[in-house]
Design an enzyme around this catalytic site. Structure first.
Site, PDB file in Angstrom:
ATOM      1  N   ASN A  36       0.895  10.834  12.516  1.00  0.00           N
ATOM      2  CA  ASN A  36      -0.475  10.771  11.988  1.00  0.00           C
ATOM      3  C   ASN A  36      -1.142   9.420  12.222  1.00  0.00           C
ATOM      4  O   ASN A  36      -2.352   9.361  12.441  1.00  0.00           O
ATOM      5  CB  ASN A  36      -0.444  11.064  10.479  1.00  0.00           C
ATOM      6  CG  ASN A  36      -1.750  10.699   9.812  1.00  0.00           C
ATOM      7  OD1 ASN A  36      -2.730  11.429   9.891  1.00  0.00           O
ATOM      8  ND2 ASN A  36      -1.786   9.527   9.161  1.00  0.00           N
ATOM      9  N   SER A  49      -7.348  14.852  18.466  1.00  0.00           N
ATOM     10  CA  SER A  49      -8.773  14.877  18.136  1.00  0.00           C
ATOM     11  C   SER A  49      -9.515  15.665  19.199  1.00  0.00           C
ATOM     12  O   SER A  49      -9.122  15.662  20.385  1.00  0.00           O
ATOM     13  CB  SER A  49      -9.292  13.435  18.122  1.00  0.00           C
ATOM     14  OG  SER A  49     -10.707  13.444  18.142  1.00  0.00           O
ATOM     15  N   TYR A  97     -10.050   5.508  22.591  1.00  0.00           N
ATOM     16  CA  TYR A  97      -9.594   6.527  21.647  1.00  0.00           C
ATOM     17  C   TYR A  97      -9.452   7.873  22.353  1.00  0.00           C
ATOM     18  O   TYR A  97      -8.449   8.567  22.215  1.00  0.00           O
ATOM     19  CB  TYR A  97     -10.589   6.611  20.496  1.00  0.00           C
ATOM     20  CG  TYR A  97     -10.200   7.564  19.378  1.00  0.00           C
ATOM     21  CD1 TYR A  97      -9.222   7.216  18.444  1.00  0.00           C
ATOM     22  CD2 TYR A  97     -10.816   8.804  19.255  1.00  0.00           C
ATOM     23  CE1 TYR A  97      -8.886   8.079  17.414  1.00  0.00           C
ATOM     24  CE2 TYR A  97     -10.484   9.676  18.224  1.00  0.00           C
ATOM     25  CZ  TYR A  97      -9.517   9.302  17.299  1.00  0.00           C
ATOM     26  OH  TYR A  97      -9.180  10.167  16.277  1.00  0.00           O
ATOM     27  N   SER A 119      -6.478   7.920  24.619  1.00  0.00           N
ATOM     28  CA  SER A 119      -5.205   7.950  23.877  1.00  0.00           C
ATOM     29  C   SER A 119      -4.903   9.345  23.351  1.00  0.00           C
ATOM     30  O   SER A 119      -3.749   9.776  23.335  1.00  0.00           O
ATOM     31  CB  SER A 119      -5.228   6.942  22.729  1.00  0.00           C
ATOM     32  OG  SER A 119      -6.074   7.376  21.663  1.00  0.00           O
ATOM     33  N   LYS A 120      -5.940  10.069  22.928  1.00  0.00           N
ATOM     34  CA  LYS A 120      -5.699  11.413  22.380  1.00  0.00           C
ATOM     35  C   LYS A 120      -5.439  12.425  23.509  1.00  0.00           C
ATOM     36  O   LYS A 120      -4.673  13.367  23.332  1.00  0.00           O
ATOM     37  CB  LYS A 120      -6.869  11.849  21.491  1.00  0.00           C
ATOM     38  CG  LYS A 120      -7.045  10.989  20.228  1.00  0.00           C
ATOM     39  CD  LYS A 120      -5.822  10.995  19.311  1.00  0.00           C
ATOM     40  CE  LYS A 120      -6.099  10.300  17.985  1.00  0.00           C
ATOM     41  NZ  LYS A 120      -4.922  10.244  17.092  1.00  0.00           N
ATOM     42  N   ARG A 161       0.832  -1.217   0.000  1.00  0.00           N
ATOM     43  CA  ARG A 161       0.000   0.000   0.000  1.00  0.00           C
ATOM     44  C   ARG A 161       0.863   1.262   0.000  1.00  0.00           C
ATOM     45  O   ARG A 161       0.543   2.255  -0.664  1.00  0.00           O
ATOM     46  CB  ARG A 161      -0.928   0.007   1.226  1.00  0.00           C
ATOM     47  CG  ARG A 161      -2.148  -0.879   1.054  1.00  0.00           C
ATOM     48  CD  ARG A 161      -3.270  -0.446   1.999  1.00  0.00           C
ATOM     49  NE  ARG A 161      -2.957  -0.709   3.397  1.00  0.00           N
ATOM     50  CZ  ARG A 161      -3.211  -1.856   4.019  1.00  0.00           C
ATOM     51  NH1 ARG A 161      -3.796  -2.849   3.371  1.00  0.00           N
ATOM     52  NH2 ARG A 161      -2.920  -2.022   5.297  1.00  0.00           N
TER      53      ARG A 161
HETATM   54  P1  NAP Z   1      -7.556   6.255   8.563  1.00  0.00           P
HETATM   55  O1  NAP Z   1      -8.186   6.634   7.272  1.00  0.00           O
HETATM   56  O2  NAP Z   1      -8.161   5.166   9.379  1.00  0.00           O
HETATM   57  O3  NAP Z   1      -6.011   5.972   8.328  1.00  0.00           O
HETATM   58  C1  NAP Z   1      -5.218   5.620   9.420  1.00  0.00           C
HETATM   59  C2  NAP Z   1      -3.806   5.390   8.941  1.00  0.00           C
HETATM   60  O4  NAP Z   1      -3.025   4.985  10.076  1.00  0.00           O
HETATM   61  C3  NAP Z   1      -3.710   4.281   7.892  1.00  0.00           C
HETATM   62  O5  NAP Z   1      -2.777   4.654   6.910  1.00  0.00           O
HETATM   63  C4  NAP Z   1      -3.201   3.109   8.723  1.00  0.00           C
HETATM   64  O6  NAP Z   1      -2.426   2.181   7.980  1.00  0.00           O
HETATM   65  C5  NAP Z   1      -2.300   3.840   9.704  1.00  0.00           C
HETATM   66  N1  NAP Z   1      -1.915   2.996  10.816  1.00  0.00           N
HETATM   67  C6  NAP Z   1      -2.702   2.430  11.774  1.00  0.00           C
HETATM   68  N2  NAP Z   1      -1.943   1.675  12.595  1.00  0.00           N
HETATM   69  C7  NAP Z   1      -0.663   1.770  12.145  1.00  0.00           C
HETATM   70  C8  NAP Z   1       0.568   1.217  12.562  1.00  0.00           C
HETATM   71  N3  NAP Z   1       0.670   0.385  13.624  1.00  0.00           N
HETATM   72  N4  NAP Z   1       1.688   1.530  11.862  1.00  0.00           N
HETATM   73  C9  NAP Z   1       1.626   2.357  10.805  1.00  0.00           C
HETATM   74  N5  NAP Z   1       0.490   2.896  10.347  1.00  0.00           N
HETATM   75  C10 NAP Z   1      -0.651   2.596  11.018  1.00  0.00           C
HETATM   76  O7  NAP Z   1      -7.518   7.528   9.541  1.00  0.00           O
HETATM   77  P2  NAP Z   1      -7.511   9.105   9.220  1.00  0.00           P
HETATM   78  O8  NAP Z   1      -8.910   9.569   9.308  1.00  0.00           O
HETATM   79  O9  NAP Z   1      -6.686   9.404   8.041  1.00  0.00           O
HETATM   80  O10 NAP Z   1      -6.809   9.633  10.553  1.00  0.00           O
HETATM   81  C11 NAP Z   1      -5.474  10.103  10.613  1.00  0.00           C
HETATM   82  C12 NAP Z   1      -5.228  10.685  12.000  1.00  0.00           C
HETATM   83  O11 NAP Z   1      -6.173  11.750  12.239  1.00  0.00           O
HETATM   84  C13 NAP Z   1      -5.442   9.678  13.128  1.00  0.00           C
HETATM   85  O12 NAP Z   1      -4.485   9.875  14.129  1.00  0.00           O
HETATM   86  C14 NAP Z   1      -6.827  10.014  13.660  1.00  0.00           C
HETATM   87  O13 NAP Z   1      -7.002   9.639  14.991  1.00  0.00           O
HETATM   88  C15 NAP Z   1      -6.869  11.528  13.456  1.00  0.00           C
HETATM   89  N6  NAP Z   1      -8.242  12.067  13.371  1.00  0.00           N
HETATM   90  C16 NAP Z   1      -9.077  11.730  12.349  1.00  0.00           C
HETATM   91  C17 NAP Z   1     -10.360  12.263  12.292  1.00  0.00           C
HETATM   92  C18 NAP Z   1     -11.317  11.940  11.182  1.00  0.00           C
HETATM   93  O14 NAP Z   1     -12.460  12.455  11.217  1.00  0.00           O
HETATM   94  N7  NAP Z   1     -10.950  11.172  10.171  1.00  0.00           N
HETATM   95  C19 NAP Z   1     -10.797  13.142  13.306  1.00  0.00           C
HETATM   96  C20 NAP Z   1      -9.903  13.468  14.335  1.00  0.00           C
HETATM   97  C21 NAP Z   1      -8.639  12.937  14.352  1.00  0.00           C
HETATM   98  P3  NAP Z   1      -3.049   0.808   7.313  1.00  0.00           P
HETATM   99  O15 NAP Z   1      -3.522   1.244   5.956  1.00  0.00           O
HETATM  100  O16 NAP Z   1      -1.892  -0.117   7.295  1.00  0.00           O
HETATM  101  O17 NAP Z   1      -4.162   0.360   8.216  1.00  0.00           O
END
Ligand code: NAP
Length: 234
Positions: A87, A142, A157, A160-161, A39
């Protein structure tokens, strides 16, 4: 001036991928990291043809050995790391389970990725930042981690944040006056696999404040929590 080097974790999809794209568009050399090489390489292959300077490095943030291997690689090949965007994140709370139903195993696994990893990434890369008296660390937090509005629901969650926000303040104190700026940000509710299709924001918008914090001028803030480039309550 030597081009800045940025490391973004969990960047094969979602907000992390978009942060890589936006940083690279600013002329920054980006190390896009992901735990799945298939990926990760695919993600890089969509950015490189756009003339963007992005390379792939495998990194499972839950594996300390891989974190050290990445730090060694950066020291050997570039001798620097200017920007770290923590991230990678997971949200694995069971639907409908509040704090009274929270299984410690869920909390432990969540902390592994959302808290221990940013801690260990910072410990591994701050020495490279100190070498050049320059560094920007951005922690993807978050609003669910805000103490001022702490509630029930997705308790692992949230915890953790909140812990990640505390880490931001500790790192900011530890690096004060060293040219390193450390901040937390909330991207808002973003349309990704985590945010879901009904979320109100695009990934472009979700990535914006992280990119702003990753490229702050030397007199920029440290030890803050931001959304849409504005300070928000802890
Ligand atoms: P996402 O679409 O679920 O993507 C999460 C990413 O983290 C994926 O690339 C995943 O990789 C990677 N990941 C998870 N565990 C990992 C590990 N052990 N080693 C390396 N990579 C790992 O999430 P997102 O929405 O882009 O969120 C990104 C950040 O923003 C996160 O920290 C999340 O908590 C924060 N956030 C998001 C939102 C929202 O509304 N989306 C709101 C507030 C905060 P794989 O592809 O290998 O699973």
């Amino acid at each position: 001036m030597t081009a800045r080097i940025a490391v973004v974790t969990g960047a094969s999809r979602g907000i992390g991928f978009e942060i890589c794209r936006q940083l690279a568009r600013l002329g920054i050399n980006v190390v896009l990291t992901a735990r799945d090489p298939g990926r990760g390489n695919k993600a890089v292959a969509t950015l490189q043809p756009q003339g963007l300077n992005v390379i792939f490095h495998a990194l499972d943030v839950a594996d300390p050995e891989q974190i050290h291997a990445l730090a060694d690689y950066l020291a050997r090949t570039h001798g620097r790391c200017d920007i770290l965007v923590n991230n990678a994140g997971i949200l694995i709370d069971k639907r409908g389970a509040g704090v009274l139903e929270l299984q410690v195993e869920t909390l432990r696994a969540t902390l592994e990725t959302n808290f221990y990893a940013p801690l260990q990434m910072s410990q591994a890369l701050v020495p490279l930042m100190r070498k050049h008296r320059y560094g920007r660390i951005v922690n993807l937090s978050s609003g669910l981690g805000q103490l001022e509005s702490m509630g029930d629901g997705t308790p692992a969650y949230r915890a953790s944040k909140a812990a990640l926000n505390a880490l931001t303040l500790m790192l900011a104190a530890a690096t004060k006056g060293s040219g390193i700026l450390v901040n937390s940000m909330c991207p808002g509710w973003v349309r990704t696999d985590m945010g879901g299709a009904s979320a109100t924001r695009s990934v472009e918008k979700g990535a914006e404040t992280a990119v702003w914090l990753a490229t702050l001028p030397d007199n920029g803030p440290t030890g803050g929590f931001f959304r849409d480039r504005k300070a928000i309550a802890w």
